[in-house]
Scaffold this motif. Structure first.
Motif, short mmCIF file in Angstrom:
data_model
loop_
_atom_site.label_atom_id
_atom_site.label_comp_id
_atom_site.label_asym_id
_atom_site.label_seq_id
_atom_site.Cartn_x
_atom_site.Cartn_y
_atom_site.Cartn_z
N GLY A 176 104.66 -8.68 107.75
CA GLY A 176 105.08 -8.35 109.34
C GLY A 176 105.06 -9.36 110.25
O GLY A 176 105.71 -9.44 111.25
N ALA A 177 104.16 -10.47 110.23
CA ALA A 177 104.17 -11.26 111.02
C ALA A 177 105.44 -12.31 111.05
O ALA A 177 105.82 -13.03 111.88
N CYS A 178 106.46 -11.92 110.07
CA CYS A 178 107.56 -12.65 109.92
C CYS A 178 107.47 -14.36 110.22
O CYS A 178 108.37 -14.70 110.78
N ASP A 179 106.38 -14.74 109.53
CA ASP A 179 106.28 -16.17 109.92
C ASP A 179 105.59 -16.75 108.43
O ASP A 179 104.54 -16.40 107.97
N GLY A 180 106.48 -17.46 107.76
CA GLY A 180 106.22 -17.74 106.40
C GLY A 180 104.86 -18.56 106.10
O GLY A 180 104.02 -18.28 105.37
N PRO A 181 104.66 -19.68 107.04
CA PRO A 181 103.31 -20.37 106.80
C PRO A 181 102.06 -19.40 106.98
O PRO A 181 101.03 -19.46 106.13
N THR A 182 102.21 -18.64 107.95
CA THR A 182 100.82 -17.68 108.04
C THR A 182 100.85 -16.86 107.01
O THR A 182 99.65 -16.65 106.51
N VAL A 183 101.94 -16.22 106.37
CA VAL A 183 101.80 -15.45 105.10
C VAL A 183 101.05 -16.18 103.91
O VAL A 183 100.27 -15.66 103.38
N ILE A 184 101.76 -17.29 103.88
CA ILE A 184 101.09 -18.14 102.75
C ILE A 184 99.71 -18.37 103.02
O ILE A 184 98.92 -18.36 102.00
N ALA B 82 108.56 -12.55 102.90
CA ALA B 82 108.42 -12.97 104.15
C ALA B 82 109.69 -13.84 104.58
O ALA B 82 110.54 -13.69 105.53
N TYR B 83 110.02 -14.71 103.45
CA TYR B 83 111.17 -15.65 103.73
C TYR B 83 112.61 -14.92 103.67
O TYR B 83 113.36 -15.16 104.40
N SER B 84 112.59 -14.01 102.67
CA SER B 84 113.83 -13.38 102.46
C SER B 84 114.09 -12.61 103.72
O SER B 84 115.28 -12.37 104.09
N TYR B 85 113.16 -11.86 104.08
CA TYR B 85 113.60 -10.69 105.04
C TYR B 85 113.87 -11.51 106.42
O TYR B 85 114.54 -11.24 107.37
N GLY C 246 112.97 -7.18 123.30
CA GLY C 246 111.85 -6.65 122.52
C GLY C 246 111.93 -6.94 121.16
O GLY C 246 111.06 -7.51 120.48
N ALA C 247 113.08 -7.02 120.70
CA ALA C 247 113.33 -7.45 119.34
C ALA C 247 113.15 -8.88 119.00
O ALA C 247 112.74 -9.01 117.71
N ALA C 248 113.02 -9.64 120.18
CA ALA C 248 112.68 -11.02 119.73
C ALA C 248 111.28 -11.17 119.55
O ALA C 248 110.75 -12.51 119.34
N GLY C 249 110.38 -10.29 119.77
CA GLY C 249 108.80 -10.41 119.80
C GLY C 249 108.41 -10.77 118.46
O GLY C 249 107.22 -11.10 118.47
N ILE C 250 109.28 -10.89 117.39
CA ILE C 250 108.83 -10.93 116.11
C ILE C 250 108.95 -12.55 115.92
O ILE C 250 109.59 -13.21 116.63
N SER C 251 108.27 -12.96 115.05
CA SER C 251 108.25 -14.41 114.79
C SER C 251 109.40 -15.30 114.38
O SER C 251 109.36 -16.48 113.99
N ALA C 252 110.42 -14.55 113.85
CA ALA C 252 111.69 -15.18 113.21
C ALA C 252 112.21 -16.11 114.35
O ALA C 252 113.28 -15.80 114.87
N GLY D 222 102.23 -14.86 119.00
CA GLY D 222 101.58 -13.71 118.61
C GLY D 222 101.28 -13.48 117.22
O GLY D 222 100.37 -12.69 116.77
N SER D 223 102.13 -13.77 116.28
CA SER D 223 101.94 -13.76 115.06
C SER D 223 100.87 -14.53 114.37
O SER D 223 99.90 -13.89 113.49
N VAL D 224 100.69 -15.68 114.87
CA VAL D 224 99.52 -16.70 114.62
C VAL D 224 98.28 -15.97 115.02
O VAL D 224 97.26 -15.97 114.44
N MET D 225 98.42 -15.60 116.43
CA MET D 225 97.22 -14.77 117.13
C MET D 225 96.81 -13.79 116.21
O MET D 225 95.65 -13.26 115.84
N ALA D 226 97.96 -12.92 115.59
CA ALA D 226 97.55 -11.61 115.02
C ALA D 226 96.74 -12.10 113.94
O ALA D 226 95.68 -11.39 113.43
N ALA D 227 96.99 -12.87 113.15
CA ALA D 227 96.61 -13.28 111.69
C ALA D 227 95.13 -13.78 112.13
O ALA D 227 94.20 -13.50 111.23
#
Lengths: 379, 43
Positions: free
Chosen positions: A142-150, A168-171, A320-326, A361-366
């Motif tokens: 859900g971080a929508c952030d490939g490197p963080t996921v990996i 992550a990358y497909s979505y 607000g929808a842009a709050g994801i990391s894509a 935010g995604s990096v901080m969440a991780a």
């Protein structure tokens, strides 16, 4: 003589004889990823090497992922050591303009709201019977952030690296298709038409230079376990904003990012071996990843609605929808949706702020998750 | 620790920690903007 010929021929058909149905399925999946990358232009930089890697690793007896196989060497050197995602982050930092989030620091909050999906999905994964660290790894899609996921998967659930990375990358590449229906479902037409004031540039060079340094120090002190992630993206950004190392900035954002993307992509593809990948668990992970990104979008939009109400209609909830990391795809989606309902609406800069906030935010969440896990003695 | 305790801890501390950290960062960034405003002639 005849026996030698027969033996020789058997060597030529051994690959086909050892082909399992799961390998065929994954070769088809690899083909699909190549199709999406080449024909549909969905994240081609990643889907092309991932798709090709998936095909390679499913050809029997080539032993590319066995010890000393060339894919195994790349995988061990860059993925298992977490080096590739961190190097990619240096490149991302060097490419990202955090100016929009600095112009409106409140958009950091939208970046936080866009991470709710991570934690809700973690709960769902636990409910479905996944172990704690597996659930964390699935949630991080859900971080929508490939490197963080990996980064997280390679450390704490390497057996899930293939499915979570692909998810992550497909979505991420499907954000333009996934987000608009959720945005429309959660907002009224009147809300979508809200025009936001255009912001003028109010960020000094000093602030831009201090931003990566402050984020690294403060973020690192709060969540030291995630410091490598934070530090690498912020190092790239510091190089960019300082303006004194253009050669390093160019290298990080071009050559380095390109080389590592290639190696990372093919390494991820190499984890998609049929017998390991074709399992019910993989389908569940893909479904949970999908849900995570939908929940992130929904939480971001709902938070945008709250801001809209608090500011008496000055904030368009779509941002607000842009709050994801894509980054910067979801900002573009917001601009497109806003413009669709009001031709005088230019939300791009505001959405870019939320999107850059989502990146942090995604990096901080991780980072926070890893530090909480460490505090709980789980890692 | 059972999985629900774990999950709820992650939700509360994890999400709460993320939110608080980002609020803190937004406040610091706001303060930095005030301390180092754009100078005349600066792009």
């Amino acid at each position: 003589m005849v026996e030698a010929i027969v033996n020789g021929l058997s060597g030529l058909i051994a690959g086909m004889v050892n082909l399992q149905w799961a390998n065929l399925v994954m070769i088809a999946v690899g083909g699909l990823l190549l199709y999406l990358g080449i024909k549909k232009d969905f994240e081609p930089l990643l889907l092309v090497p991932i798709g090709f890697g998936a095909i390679l690793v499913n050809i029997p007896l080539a032993n590319l992922m066995e010890p000393d196989g060339f894919l195994r060497i790349i995988y061990d050197a860059g993925v298992m050591t977490e080096l590739f995602p961190l190097l990619i982050f240096v490149g991302i930092g060097a490419m990202t303009d955090f100016g929009p989030v600095l112009e409106n620091p409140y958009t950091f909050l939208l970046g936080a709201a866009g991470q709710f999906g991570i934690f809700l999905t973690l709960l769902l994964a636990l409910a479905l019977g996944f172990k704690a660290l597996d659930a964390v790894t699935i949630g991080i899609i859900g971080a929508c952030d490939g490197p963080t996921v990996i980064y997280v998967a390679s450390q704490y659930a390497p057996h899930l690296l293939g499915p979570v990375s692909v998810a992550a990358y497909s979505y991420m590449s499907l954000v333009p298709l996934l987000q608009p229906p959720i945005m429309r479902a959660l907002t009224t037409e009147k809300e979508r038409q809200v025009v936001m004031k255009t912001t003028k540039k109010t960020v000094s060079k000093t602030t831009r230079i201090l931003f990566p340094i402050v984020i690294t120090i403060v973020g690192g002190l709060i969540a030291p376990m995630g410091l490598p992630l934070l530090a690498s993206i912020m190092l790239g950004n510091l190089m960019k904003e300082s303006g004194v190392v253009p050669r390093l900035t160019n290298t990080a954002s071009n050559e380095l990012a390109n080389i590592v993307t290639l190696l990372l992509g093919i390494s991820i593809g190499a984890t998609m071996s049929g017998p390991v990948f074709v399992q019910t668990t993989t389908l569940i992970i893909l479904a949970l990843g999908f849900l995570a990104i939908c929940l992130d979008t929904a939480c971001g939009v709902l938070f945008g609605k709250a801001l809209c109400a608090l500011t008496k209609g000055k904030v368009n909830p779509l941002i607000g929808a842009a709050g994801i990391s894509a980054f910067p795809m979801s900002a573009r989606v917001v601009q497109k949706e806003g413009f669709r309902y009001n031709r005088k609406n230019y939300l791009l800069m505001h959405a870019m702020g939320a999107n850059a906030g989502g990146q942090v935010g995604s990096v901080m969440a991780a980072a926070v998750m890893l530090s909480v896990l460490k505090g709980m003695g789980i890692i | 620790m059972d999985k629900w305790t774990f999950g709820m801890t992650m939700l509360i501390v994890g999400m709460g920690g993320t939110l608080l950290t980002l609020i803190l960062l937004s406040l610091i960034m706001g303060a930095l903007k005030r301390v180092f405003p754009v100078k005349d002639g600066e792009e």
